[in-house]
Design an enzyme around this catalytic site. Sequence first.
Site, PDB file in Angstrom:
ATOM      1  N   TYR A 158      14.719 -14.250 -69.390  1.00 11.75           N
ATOM      2  CA  TYR A 158      13.779 -15.285 -69.846  1.00 11.75           C
ATOM      3  C   TYR A 158      13.398 -15.031 -71.302  1.00 11.75           C
ATOM      4  O   TYR A 158      13.404 -15.943 -72.128  1.00 11.75           O
ATOM      5  CB  TYR A 158      12.547 -15.271 -68.943  1.00 11.75           C
ATOM      6  N   THR A 193       1.435 -24.443 -63.304  1.00 13.59           N
ATOM      7  CA  THR A 193       2.490 -25.316 -62.763  1.00 13.59           C
ATOM      8  C   THR A 193       3.160 -24.597 -61.586  1.00 13.59           C
ATOM      9  O   THR A 193       2.934 -23.387 -61.392  1.00 13.59           O
ATOM     10  CB  THR A 193       3.591 -25.591 -63.816  1.00 13.59           C
TER      11      THR A 193
HETATM   12  P1  NAP Z   1       8.271 -26.209 -63.205  1.00 17.49           P
HETATM   13  O1  NAP Z   1       6.994 -26.805 -62.718  1.00 17.49           O
HETATM   14  O2  NAP Z   1       9.035 -25.270 -62.333  1.00 17.49           O
HETATM   15  O3  NAP Z   1       9.217 -27.421 -63.666  1.00 17.49           O
HETATM   16  C1  NAP Z   1      10.523 -27.180 -64.138  1.00 17.49           C
HETATM   17  C2  NAP Z   1      11.445 -28.239 -63.573  1.00 17.49           C
HETATM   18  O4  NAP Z   1      12.767 -27.989 -64.111  1.00 17.49           O
HETATM   19  C3  NAP Z   1      11.567 -28.170 -62.051  1.00 17.49           C
HETATM   20  O5  NAP Z   1      11.556 -29.465 -61.486  1.00 17.49           O
HETATM   21  C4  NAP Z   1      12.918 -27.487 -61.884  1.00 17.49           C
HETATM   22  O6  NAP Z   1      13.544 -27.763 -60.669  1.00 17.49           O
HETATM   23  C5  NAP Z   1      13.679 -28.077 -63.029  1.00 17.49           C
HETATM   24  N1  NAP Z   1      14.923 -27.349 -63.289  1.00 17.49           N
HETATM   25  C6  NAP Z   1      15.219 -26.070 -62.980  1.00 17.49           C
HETATM   26  N2  NAP Z   1      16.496 -25.792 -63.335  1.00 17.49           N
HETATM   27  C7  NAP Z   1      16.996 -26.941 -63.868  1.00 17.49           C
HETATM   28  C8  NAP Z   1      18.251 -27.300 -64.386  1.00 17.49           C
HETATM   29  N3  NAP Z   1      19.294 -26.424 -64.404  1.00 17.49           N
HETATM   30  N4  NAP Z   1      18.443 -28.557 -64.858  1.00 17.49           N
HETATM   31  C9  NAP Z   1      17.420 -29.450 -64.810  1.00 17.49           C
HETATM   32  N5  NAP Z   1      16.211 -29.183 -64.306  1.00 17.49           N
HETATM   33  C10 NAP Z   1      16.008 -27.931 -63.831  1.00 17.49           C
HETATM   34  O7  NAP Z   1       8.034 -25.381 -64.562  1.00 17.49           O
HETATM   35  P2  NAP Z   1       7.047 -25.607 -65.814  1.00 17.49           P
HETATM   36  O8  NAP Z   1       6.041 -24.532 -65.769  1.00 17.49           O
HETATM   37  O9  NAP Z   1       6.634 -27.009 -65.933  1.00 17.49           O
HETATM   38  O10 NAP Z   1       8.049 -25.216 -66.984  1.00 17.49           O
HETATM   39  C11 NAP Z   1       8.573 -26.150 -67.916  1.00 17.49           C
HETATM   40  C12 NAP Z   1       9.049 -25.371 -69.135  1.00 17.49           C
HETATM   41  O11 NAP Z   1       7.931 -24.693 -69.724  1.00 17.49           O
HETATM   42  C13 NAP Z   1      10.078 -24.301 -68.818  1.00 17.49           C
HETATM   43  O12 NAP Z   1      11.050 -24.250 -69.855  1.00 17.49           O
HETATM   44  C14 NAP Z   1       9.261 -23.029 -68.814  1.00 17.49           C
HETATM   45  O13 NAP Z   1      10.024 -21.894 -69.122  1.00 17.49           O
HETATM   46  C15 NAP Z   1       8.268 -23.348 -69.914  1.00 17.49           C
HETATM   47  N6  NAP Z   1       7.066 -22.534 -69.864  1.00 17.49           N
HETATM   48  C16 NAP Z   1       6.253 -22.559 -68.776  1.00 17.49           C
HETATM   49  C17 NAP Z   1       5.128 -21.756 -68.767  1.00 17.49           C
HETATM   50  C18 NAP Z   1       4.174 -21.711 -67.607  1.00 17.49           C
HETATM   51  O14 NAP Z   1       3.300 -20.844 -67.587  1.00 17.49           O
HETATM   52  N7  NAP Z   1       4.258 -22.616 -66.638  1.00 17.49           N
HETATM   53  C19 NAP Z   1       4.867 -20.902 -69.846  1.00 17.49           C
HETATM   54  C20 NAP Z   1       5.718 -20.911 -70.935  1.00 17.49           C
HETATM   55  C21 NAP Z   1       6.836 -21.730 -70.935  1.00 17.49           C
HETATM   56  P3  NAP Z   1      13.488 -26.622 -59.491  1.00 17.49           P
HETATM   57  O15 NAP Z   1      12.128 -26.778 -58.882  1.00 17.49           O
HETATM   58  O16 NAP Z   1      14.612 -27.014 -58.606  1.00 17.49           O
HETATM   59  O17 NAP Z   1      13.704 -25.282 -60.158  1.00 17.49           O
END
Ligand code: NAP
Length: 252
Positions: A158, A193
């Site tokens: 990551y 999330t």
């Molecule tokens: P989330 O709620 O898990 O949403 C991510 C979505 O992306 C899910 O629907 C997931 O599906 C989908 N996904 C996974 N693999 C994929 C692929 N190969 N192609 C297309 N879609 C795919 O996560 P989030 O927290 O909103 O995260 C969104 C972004 O923010 C990510 O890049 C994450 O690294 C970044 N981020 C998040 C945080 C945090 O604290 N939440 C902090 C820093 C950065 P599945 O459910 O099937 O996996």
Amino acid sequence: MDSGRLDGRVALVTGAASGIGKATSRRLASEGAAVVVTDLQDEAGEAVAAGIRDGGGRAIFVHHDVSSQADWEAALQATREEFERLDILVNNAGIGDTAPIEETELEDYEKTIAVDQTGVFLGMKLAAPMLIDSGHGSVINISSIFGTTGGFGASPAYHAAKGAITTLSKNAALHWAAGGVRVNSIHPGFIDTPLLDQAKGTPFEELMVSTTPMGRLGRPEEVAAAIAYLAGDDASFVTGTELYVDGGYTAR
Ligand code: NAP
């Protein structure tokens, strides 16, 4: 739906069935953009697009694995067919790893890199002609506070992928600086999330809150607001920057 600063613009948001991507799709639509909602999760993704349409906006859902070049080509083709253009690309889809480096299998490392890093490369490469045609293209790549810090010493893939996005964004920003496409990275802190579900109720949840100077997790809508700013002309002189939405985490 009220008119807004993204009227007439078309956005594609990956990973948009959940969390930050879902909040971003809704926010961009509320500001007037037509939104291509893409994700692996068909039912939840369709529901996000339907919710936007029910609110008077324009949206479609496309099944899309960001690590697949063929899926990118199909998603962009669907964008052309439905909305004829693309102005805003939000490379948001991402997955996490949790193990320390000695316990990380090569296969798992490469999977995280394929989604979190290569997916962003593919998106910018394949959407480039449409973004250049836009005349005011904006790419927002979702990195992380773990894209510029070592975090807690775990999750090596990551960190590697999010770090790569940070400099890949600057590199593309320079490449397109005079060409009408801006590229910036967003660096969320700990955002409430489903990505964090496995940490809920564990000591890691307390660690996330206690290492965040504002003393709470962020909300997906707070990241979406920053993305909406970078997407439109309010940010017309902003390219190659890192925007932190982290409750002060990186200020320490
Ligand atoms: P989330 O709620 O898990 O949403 C991510 C979505 O992306 C899910 O629907 C997931 O599906 C989908 N996904 C996974 N693999 C994929 C692929 N190969 N192609 C297309 N879609 C795919 O996560 P989030 O927290 O909103 O995260 C969104 C972004 O923010 C990510 O890049 C994450 O690294 C970044 N981020 C998040 C945080 C945090 O604290 N939440 C902090 C820093 C950065 P599945 O459910 O099937 O996996």
